[in-house]
Enzyme design. Structure first.
Site, PDB file in Angstrom:
ATOM      1  N   GLY A  99      -7.226   8.805   6.918  1.00  0.00           N
ATOM      2  CA  GLY A  99      -7.228   9.363   8.130  1.00  0.00           C
ATOM      3  C   GLY A  99      -8.587   9.167   8.659  1.00  0.00           C
ATOM      4  N   GLY A 126      -8.787   5.590   1.335  1.00  0.00           N
ATOM      5  CA  GLY A 126      -9.257   6.420   2.127  1.00  0.00           C
ATOM      6  C   GLY A 126     -10.909   6.084   2.271  1.00  0.00           C
ATOM      7  N   ALA A 127     -11.094   4.845   2.307  1.00  0.00           N
ATOM      8  CA  ALA A 127     -12.467   4.572   2.497  1.00  0.00           C
ATOM      9  C   ALA A 127     -13.065   4.034   3.457  1.00  0.00           C
ATOM     10  CB  ALA A 127     -12.996   3.584   1.285  1.00  0.00           C
ATOM     11  N   SER A 128     -12.605   3.890   4.660  1.00  0.00           N
ATOM     12  CA  SER A 128     -12.843   3.551   6.052  1.00  0.00           C
ATOM     13  C   SER A 128     -14.185   4.431   6.512  1.00  0.00           C
ATOM     14  CB  SER A 128     -12.026   3.624   7.273  1.00  0.00           C
ATOM     15  OG  SER A 128     -10.844   2.897   7.162  1.00  0.00           O
ATOM     16  N   ASP A 177       0.991  -1.107   0.070  1.00  0.00           N
ATOM     17  CA  ASP A 177       0.052  -0.045  -0.031  1.00  0.00           C
ATOM     18  C   ASP A 177       1.020   1.210   0.028  1.00  0.00           C
ATOM     19  OD1 ASP A 177      -2.383   1.302   0.151  1.00  0.00           O
ATOM     20  OD2 ASP A 177      -2.583   1.422   2.438  1.00  0.00           O
ATOM     21  N   HIS A 178       0.512   2.071  -0.796  1.00  0.00           N
ATOM     22  CA  HIS A 178       1.121   3.300  -1.034  1.00  0.00           C
ATOM     23  C   HIS A 178       2.881   3.219  -0.936  1.00  0.00           C
ATOM     24  CE1 HIS A 178      -2.392   6.308  -1.010  1.00  0.00           C
ATOM     25  NE2 HIS A 178      -2.661   5.321   0.021  1.00  0.00           N
ATOM     26  N   ASP A 223       2.879   5.029  -5.649  1.00  0.00           N
ATOM     27  CA  ASP A 223       1.963   6.254  -5.486  1.00  0.00           C
ATOM     28  C   ASP A 223       2.877   7.533  -5.895  1.00  0.00           C
ATOM     29  OD1 ASP A 223       0.653   8.338  -4.479  1.00  0.00           O
ATOM     30  OD2 ASP A 223       0.397   7.903  -2.660  1.00  0.00           O
ATOM     31  N   GLU A 259      -1.845   5.722  -8.950  1.00  0.00           N
ATOM     32  CA  GLU A 259      -2.684   6.755  -8.375  1.00  0.00           C
ATOM     33  C   GLU A 259      -2.539   7.880  -9.061  1.00  0.00           C
ATOM     34  OE1 GLU A 259      -4.030   8.718  -4.061  1.00  0.00           O
ATOM     35  OE2 GLU A 259      -2.556   7.171  -4.186  1.00  0.00           O
TER      36      GLU A 259
END
Length: 307
Positions: A176, A207-209, A79-80, A101, A131
């Site tokens: 976040g 960022g989909a929490s 991730d990233h 990224d 991305e």
């Protein structure tokens, strides 16, 4: 089956694979056991700081052990990744997929870096996620102080010039625990324009929490001090994967919150406990519940294993 085959199956059948971040054995087991329970393919994601935390050689053998033990398709994903070297390292450790990224770079530099990773990774049959656009906020070692929606015309050029297998886009999500100052909104109109220009291509939401308000309240009741927390409503995420070509949705903050609440609950009810197996085991069960809900009720990936 390769991860990319699941992406195209997800596009065809209106579901998404959850990409759940982990940084220790308990979180990994919680994710895997939930996916097994729901007969769902799953992506387990590792950030560069999580890789450092666990140790590269430990992680390498953890990947090997997971593949030997698990009964469902489980794909390890970086991730990233911020540069070529971290992607190269992840590939050497046995990852199935890496994200490069370059979103903080200008457009042409992003293309050049992403293509470099694609050319290298494809030699090892490893997929690459790029991305385009920029997500506001901080999560792990990834920080951006501004938001920039993905340009549909640039998305088309980016995919054609880099050869990426999937593309993370910016349509209003953010990293976040606090994603919105007002009412939550995702720019599905931008996503539609992107998909007109790049049809039947795997897109990703970072960022989909969902940042459940009840979880925040319970953490704060037990001594926490989390303020300004607001995430992506689960109905929006369900719309993204059932009505649009969002075939991978990242979840990190929600797992951190579930773990935090679990540990606070456990110690509140077991003040004399010093048994790490018990309180980390309790956190693992809470992660399983969270992941199971995402798989079955949000991402629609339950019983999606391809025979």
């Amino acid at each position: 089956m390769k991860l990319k085959e699941y992406y195209f199956d997800a596009i065809k059948n209106g579901y998404a694979l959850g990409a759940f971040n982990f940084c220790n054995l308990e979180s990994l087991k919680g994710i895997i056991e939930s996916a097994e329970k729901n007969n769902s393919p799953v992506i387990v994601a590792v950030s560069s700081s999580a890789m450092k935390h666990m140790g590269e050689e430990y992680l390498k053998h953890l990947i090997m052990a997971t593949r030997e033990c698990t009964k469902i398709p489980c794909f390890f994903h970086l991730d990233h990744g911020k540069d070529f070297e971290i992607c190269k390292k992840a590939i050497s450790l046995g990852f199935d997929s890496v994200m490069i990224d370059g979103s903080a770079l200008d457009f042409n530099d992003n293309i050049a870096l992403t293509k470099q990773v694609v050319d290298y990774a494809h030699k090892f049959d490893v997929q690459v996620e790029g991305e385009l656009g920029r997500l506001l906020g901080t999560e792990d070692e990834h920080t951006s102080t501004e938001s920039l929606y993905t340009s549909p015309s640039q998305a088309k050029i980016f995919v054609e010039k880099t050869g990426v297998d999937s593309l993370a886009i910016a349509i209003g999500t953010s990293h976040g625990i606090s994603k919105f100052s007002g009412e939550p909104k995702l720019e599905f109109n931008i996503l539609q324009e992107i998909q007109k220009l790049v049809p039947n291509f795997p897109f990703v939401l970072h960022g989909a929490s969902s940042v459940n308000g009840n979880t925040i309240d319970e953490i704060n009741k037990l001594g926490g001090n989390i303020q300004k927390a607001k995430g992506i409503p689960e109905n929006m995420l369900k719309t993204a994967c059932t009505n649009y070509n969002i075939c991978k949705i990242n979840v990190d903050t929600d797992i951190r919150m579930a773990t935090t609440l679990a540990l606070r609950e456990y110690f509140a009810n077991n003040a004399d406990s010093v048994d790490t197996k018990k309180y980390f085991g309790y956190a693992q069960e809470k992660i399983k519940q969270l992941v199971s809900n995402k798989i079955a009720n949000v991402f629609n990936s339950k019983n999606r294993i391809i025979k």
